[in-house]
Scaffold this active site. Structure first.
Site, PDB file in Angstrom:
ATOM      1  N   SER A 181       0.795  -1.324  -0.110  1.00  0.00           N
ATOM      2  CA  SER A 181      -0.069   0.477  -0.043  1.00  0.00           C
ATOM      3  C   SER A 181       1.363   1.243  -0.037  1.00  0.00           C
ATOM      4  O   SER A 181       1.859   1.786  -0.985  1.00  0.00           O
ATOM      5  CB  SER A 181      -0.903  -0.005   1.006  1.00  0.00           C
ATOM      6  OG  SER A 181      -2.344   0.886   1.326  1.00  0.00           O
ATOM      7  N   ASP A 246      -8.599  -5.658  -5.642  1.00  0.00           N
ATOM      8  CA  ASP A 246      -7.712  -4.344  -4.694  1.00  0.00           C
ATOM      9  C   ASP A 246      -7.497  -2.856  -5.049  1.00  0.00           C
ATOM     10  O   ASP A 246      -7.745  -3.038  -7.026  1.00  0.00           O
ATOM     11  CB  ASP A 246      -5.778  -4.449  -4.944  1.00  0.00           C
ATOM     12  CG  ASP A 246      -5.350  -3.803  -3.473  1.00  0.00           C
ATOM     13  OD1 ASP A 246      -6.375  -2.995  -3.729  1.00  0.00           O
ATOM     14  OD2 ASP A 246      -4.403  -4.364  -3.441  1.00  0.00           O
ATOM     15  N   HIS A 303      -7.370  -5.886  -0.490  1.00  0.00           N
ATOM     16  CA  HIS A 303      -6.437  -5.032  -0.226  1.00  0.00           C
ATOM     17  C   HIS A 303      -5.545  -5.606   0.904  1.00  0.00           C
ATOM     18  O   HIS A 303      -4.282  -5.580   1.036  1.00  0.00           O
ATOM     19  CB  HIS A 303      -6.687  -3.488  -0.576  1.00  0.00           C
ATOM     20  CG  HIS A 303      -5.477  -3.165   0.446  1.00  0.00           C
ATOM     21  ND1 HIS A 303      -4.388  -2.696  -0.721  1.00  0.00           N
ATOM     22  CD2 HIS A 303      -5.255  -2.135   1.058  1.00  0.00           C
ATOM     23  CE1 HIS A 303      -3.972  -1.832  -0.378  1.00  0.00           C
ATOM     24  NE2 HIS A 303      -3.699  -1.620   1.033  1.00  0.00           N
TER      25      HIS A 303
END
Length: 317
Positions: A181, A246, A303
């Site tokens: 991320s 994601d 995610h």
């Protein structure tokens, strides 16, 4: 003396038994066909194992809270912890570890957890590359997400000092950056800075759920500098992995000038080499047939786990 263990076939892991059987793979092929990527090549088992290996460094970055007592023995992914990076204002976190078996220096960054991190994510204006903080001159018109660059800027000096010390003690070691991320965006900027600072060193990059980090010039610079054989957005030195749908990798819109670097490794279900598809397109930074064709849904369940591993799982022993 004959090493009989080396002659024995490698037994399948539990993950392989569950996910690589005929029925799961048949379902996976159907899913790939539905997404229009059945013709995209899968990766090999060794590369898949590497992607899982470096994700463990990325997930461990969520567990090494800084500042913290240095006398507590912590071994990220079973390796030597060399030092930590931390900035109070932006709440940016990372660490440097060393793997003497693989002869690697690993630089891993934490993703978004706190309000300060989400403020970083939201500061999405494209700004000039920060030459002053990195001591690196970028190609003209290189633009970077302001928040991501600021998160890297505040830990850059400490990171470079730690890596410089480790390289001096262990010349010839490969440098690997990793992150999930926000941590993936920081890992990309760190990889560029490290490769420019140590031009004779080999720098590799593994990112997971990385958001678009800059403009097309930054993407092309990363591709040239780190090289498709060294990048994994997830098969080269720069590897970028995207799990299923994601939504974070596509949150920064192309309409505002954001572009991904490198080859995408689209990790579909079930978790396996066969269903991790290599998505690239000649002359393009992003493959239009990869995950970018799905509408972004932001931070979603896909995610929060990669290869069946929850993104905050610590590997500290």
């Amino acid at each position: 003396m004959l090493n009989l263990a080396s002659k024995l076939p490698r037994l399948p892991t539990l993950d392989q038994i569950i996910n690589q059987g005929p029925l799961p793979q048949a379902a996976g092929e159907l899913g790939a066909a539905t997404l229009g990527v059945a013709d995209k090549p899968p990766i090999c088992q060794d590369l898949y194992d590497d992607l899982v290996h470096y994700f463990k460094y990325s997930s461990t970055a969520y567990a090494i809270i800084l500042p913290g007592p240095s006398f507590i023995p912590v071994h990220p992914n079973g390796q030597k912890l060399c030092g930590k990076m931390f900035d109070l204002l932006t709440d940016s976190h990372g660490y440097v570890a060393r793997d003497d078996t693989r002869k690697e220096i690993i630089v891993a960054f934490r993703g978004s957890v706190t309000p300060a991190n989400f403020v970083t994510d939201a500061l999405g204006a494209l700004v000039d590359w920060d030459t002053k903080s990195t001591n690196v001159i970028a190609p003209p018109e290189t633009k970077v997400h302001f928040g991501f660059q600021n998160a890297w800027r505040v830990v850059c000096a400490k990171t470079m000092a730690l890596v410089t010390s480790e390289l001096a003690a262990h010349p010839g070691y490969t440098i690997v950056t990793a992150g999930h991320s926000l941590g993936g965006a920081m890992a990309a900027l760190a990889a560029v800075t490290l490769q420019m600072t140590f031009p004779t060193a080999q720098v590799k990059m593994y990112t997971y759920g990385q958001p678009r980090t800059g403009n097309a010039i930054l993407a092309a610079w990363i591709n040239t500098l780190i090289g498709p054989e060294r990048i994994s957005r997830s098969d080269c030195n720069s590897l970028s992995v995207v799990h299923s749908n994601d939504g974070v990798p596509t949150m920064a819109p192309r309409a505002l000038g954001f572009v991904h670097h490198g080859t995408e490794y689209w990790a579909l279900s079930p978790h396996s080499p066969q269903q991790t598809r290599i998505c690239n397109a000649a002359g393009l930074e992003e493959d239009p047939h990869g995950s970018m064709k799905l509408p972004t849904t932001g931070i979603n369940p896909a995610h929060l786990s990669y290869f069946g591993i929850f993104y905050m799982t610590p590997y500290l022993i």
